[in-house]
Structure formats: C-alpha cells, structure tokens
Design a protein around this motif. Structure first.
Motif, PDB file in Angstrom:
ATOM      1  N   ALA A 174       0.780  -1.235  -0.175  1.00 48.81           N
ATOM      2  CA  ALA A 174      -0.066   0.055   0.067  1.00 48.81           C
ATOM      3  C   ALA A 174       0.728   1.289   0.002  1.00 48.81           C
ATOM      4  O   ALA A 174       1.958   1.269   0.296  1.00 48.81           O
ATOM      5  CB  ALA A 174      -0.879   0.105   1.172  1.00 48.81           C
ATOM      6  N   THR A 175       0.244   2.397  -0.505  1.00 49.14           N
ATOM      7  CA  THR A 175       0.719   3.603  -0.216  1.00 49.14           C
ATOM      8  C   THR A 175       0.644   4.237   1.209  1.00 49.14           C
ATOM      9  O   THR A 175      -0.491   3.913   1.834  1.00 49.14           O
ATOM     10  CB  THR A 175       0.308   4.731  -1.262  1.00 49.14           C
ATOM     11  N   ALA A 176       1.177   5.259   1.275  1.00 45.10           N
ATOM     12  CA  ALA A 176       0.866   5.830   2.608  1.00 45.10           C
ATOM     13  C   ALA A 176      -0.678   6.543   2.750  1.00 45.10           C
ATOM     14  O   ALA A 176      -1.028   6.653   3.732  1.00 45.10           O
ATOM     15  CB  ALA A 176       1.948   7.094   2.977  1.00 45.10           C
ATOM     16  N   ALA A 177      -1.094   7.076   1.552  1.00 50.30           N
ATOM     17  CA  ALA A 177      -2.384   7.706   1.438  1.00 50.30           C
ATOM     18  C   ALA A 177      -3.388   6.429   1.696  1.00 50.30           C
ATOM     19  O   ALA A 177      -4.368   6.666   2.236  1.00 50.30           O
ATOM     20  CB  ALA A 177      -2.554   8.163   0.286  1.00 50.30           C
ATOM     21  N   GLN A 178      -3.090   5.252   1.185  1.00 50.31           N
ATOM     22  CA  GLN A 178      -4.256   4.188   1.285  1.00 50.31           C
ATOM     23  C   GLN A 178      -4.326   3.706   2.829  1.00 50.31           C
ATOM     24  O   GLN A 178      -5.218   3.447   3.235  1.00 50.31           O
ATOM     25  CB  GLN A 178      -3.576   3.086   0.422  1.00 50.31           C
ATOM     26  N   ILE A 179      -3.118   3.852   3.568  1.00 52.26           N
ATOM     27  CA  ILE A 179      -2.886   3.567   4.956  1.00 52.26           C
ATOM     28  C   ILE A 179      -3.522   4.434   5.704  1.00 52.26           C
ATOM     29  O   ILE A 179      -4.411   4.218   6.455  1.00 52.26           O
ATOM     30  CB  ILE A 179      -1.562   2.989   5.324  1.00 52.26           C
ATOM     31  N   SER A 180      -3.481   5.772   5.190  1.00 49.19           N
ATOM     32  CA  SER A 180      -3.919   6.968   6.054  1.00 49.19           C
ATOM     33  C   SER A 180      -5.697   6.923   5.843  1.00 49.19           C
ATOM     34  O   SER A 180      -6.078   7.124   6.968  1.00 49.19           O
ATOM     35  CB  SER A 180      -3.377   8.262   5.433  1.00 49.19           C
ATOM     36  N   GLU A 181      -6.176   6.354   4.903  1.00 53.49           N
ATOM     37  CA  GLU A 181      -7.492   6.230   4.781  1.00 53.49           C
ATOM     38  C   GLU A 181      -8.027   5.306   5.770  1.00 53.49           C
ATOM     39  O   GLU A 181      -9.123   5.321   6.340  1.00 53.49           O
ATOM     40  CB  GLU A 181      -7.911   5.621   3.516  1.00 53.49           C
ATOM     41  N   LYS A 182      -7.414   4.248   6.070  1.00 57.39           N
ATOM     42  CA  LYS A 182      -7.792   3.230   7.105  1.00 57.39           C
ATOM     43  C   LYS A 182      -7.671   3.509   8.509  1.00 57.39           C
ATOM     44  O   LYS A 182      -8.298   3.189   9.535  1.00 57.39           O
ATOM     45  CB  LYS A 182      -6.949   1.649   6.864  1.00 57.39           C
ATOM     46  N   THR A 183      -6.399   4.135   8.720  1.00 56.08           N
ATOM     47  CA  THR A 183      -6.178   4.680   9.938  1.00 56.08           C
ATOM     48  C   THR A 183      -6.707   5.920  10.383  1.00 56.08           C
ATOM     49  O   THR A 183      -6.744   6.352  11.545  1.00 56.08           O
ATOM     50  CB  THR A 183      -4.605   4.401  10.461  1.00 56.08           C
ATOM     51  N   SER A 184      -7.155   6.859   9.620  1.00 53.15           N
ATOM     52  CA  SER A 184      -7.780   8.073   9.794  1.00 53.15           C
ATOM     53  C   SER A 184      -6.764   9.104  10.255  1.00 53.15           C
ATOM     54  O   SER A 184      -7.281   9.961  11.100  1.00 53.15           O
ATOM     55  CB  SER A 184      -9.094   8.028  10.730  1.00 53.15           C
ATOM     56  N   LYS A 185      -5.357   8.729  10.005  1.00 57.61           N
ATOM     57  CA  LYS A 185      -4.465   9.894  10.249  1.00 57.61           C
ATOM     58  C   LYS A 185      -3.964  10.684   8.878  1.00 57.61           C
ATOM     59  O   LYS A 185      -4.423  10.080   7.956  1.00 57.61           O
ATOM     60  CB  LYS A 185      -3.174   8.964  10.926  1.00 57.61           C
ATOM     61  N   GLU A 186      -3.416  11.410   9.073  1.00 55.49           N
ATOM     62  CA  GLU A 186      -2.736  12.388   7.869  1.00 55.49           C
ATOM     63  C   GLU A 186      -1.814  11.512   7.234  1.00 55.49           C
ATOM     64  O   GLU A 186      -1.138  10.543   7.827  1.00 55.49           O
ATOM     65  CB  GLU A 186      -2.179  13.636   8.328  1.00 55.49           C
ATOM     66  N   ARG A 187      -1.658  11.532   5.676  1.00 56.72           N
ATOM     67  CA  ARG A 187      -0.858  10.883   5.015  1.00 56.72           C
ATOM     68  C   ARG A 187       0.439  11.083   5.475  1.00 56.72           C
ATOM     69  O   ARG A 187       1.338  10.142   5.387  1.00 56.72           O
ATOM     70  CB  ARG A 187      -0.953  11.469   3.722  1.00 56.72           C
ATOM     71  N   ALA A 188       0.894  12.245   5.785  1.00 57.61           N
ATOM     72  CA  ALA A 188       2.209  12.609   6.112  1.00 57.61           C
ATOM     73  C   ALA A 188       2.692  11.906   7.430  1.00 57.61           C
ATOM     74  O   ALA A 188       3.799  11.532   7.517  1.00 57.61           O
ATOM     75  CB  ALA A 188       2.457  14.240   6.297  1.00 57.61           C
ATOM     76  N   VAL A 189       1.586  11.803   8.323  1.00 58.52           N
ATOM     77  CA  VAL A 189       1.929  11.174   9.794  1.00 58.52           C
ATOM     78  C   VAL A 189       2.276   9.530   9.386  1.00 58.52           C
ATOM     79  O   VAL A 189       3.360   8.888   9.748  1.00 58.52           O
ATOM     80  CB  VAL A 189       0.897  11.111  10.492  1.00 58.52           C
TER      81      VAL A 189
END
Length: 113
Positions: A68-83
């Motif tokens: 996955a990309t950071a953006a895809q993971i951030s969608e699942k975790t509800s955290k910012e992509r940069a985080v």
C-alpha cells in the motif's frame, strides 16, 4: 483561569512531546534489540507487540493490505498521510517494511518471516 484555546494548545504540545519521547525510546530499544537478535527484520507477532502503539497500528494495517501507499494506509487509520508516511519510513529504517517506487508513487510492503 485557562481558556479553551490555551488548553487545546497545551494538549497539542503535550501530544507532540509524547510522540517525540516515543520515537526516542523506541530508537533506544530497537538499537539494543538489534545487537541481540539477527532476525529483527521479520515482522512477526512478537515484533508487532514490541512496537509502540502508533507503529503497531500502521504495521498491522499494512500487513492486512499487503502492499500500500501512505495515502491508502491513512484512509484506514484516519491519520494524515504525512503522519503515516513518517511511521512507514520508521518501519523501513527498522527493517520491518520494504519501500519501493513505481512511477511517482511510493509503495510499502511487509517483510514477512
């Protein structure tokens, strides 16, 4: 009396300090574990349990997704992509996650035992 805005500013500052302390403690722990274990690069259950909560959440989601990309993971975790990108790069430096580029996108995958 402290205003609500000031309390929120204090809370944000304390969360930033907490995150920095987690990173420092984790770096110290991981450097001592690396010298003791050669298999630390594998992301198994014991390794997951040894990670701080924020990294464990990211690693678990990545494990479920496979790649996955950071953006895809951030969608699942509800955290910012940069985080998430920061957390994933920490996992890469620790040797638990593989990072590669395909065009403009950066993908991450778990190093399995």
């Amino acid at each position: 009396m402290v205003s609500e805005v000031e309390m929120n500013n204090i809370l944000v500052a304390l969360n930033e300090i907490n995150d920095k302390l987690d990173r420092l403690l984790f770096q110290q722990d991981s450097s001592s574990h690396v010298s003791q274990e050669d298999d630390l690069n594998e992301l198994d259950v014991m390794t997951l349990l040894s990670l701080p909560d924020h990294l464990r959440t990211t690693a678990t989601v990545l494990f479920e997704m496979g790649t996955a990309t950071a953006a895809q993971i951030s969608e699942k975790t509800s955290k910012e992509r940069a985080v998430e990108s920061n957390y994933l790069n920490q996992l890469v430096r620790m040797g638990h996650v593989h990072k590669y580029r395909n065009g403009r996108k950066v993908f991450f995958s778990v190093q399995l035992p």
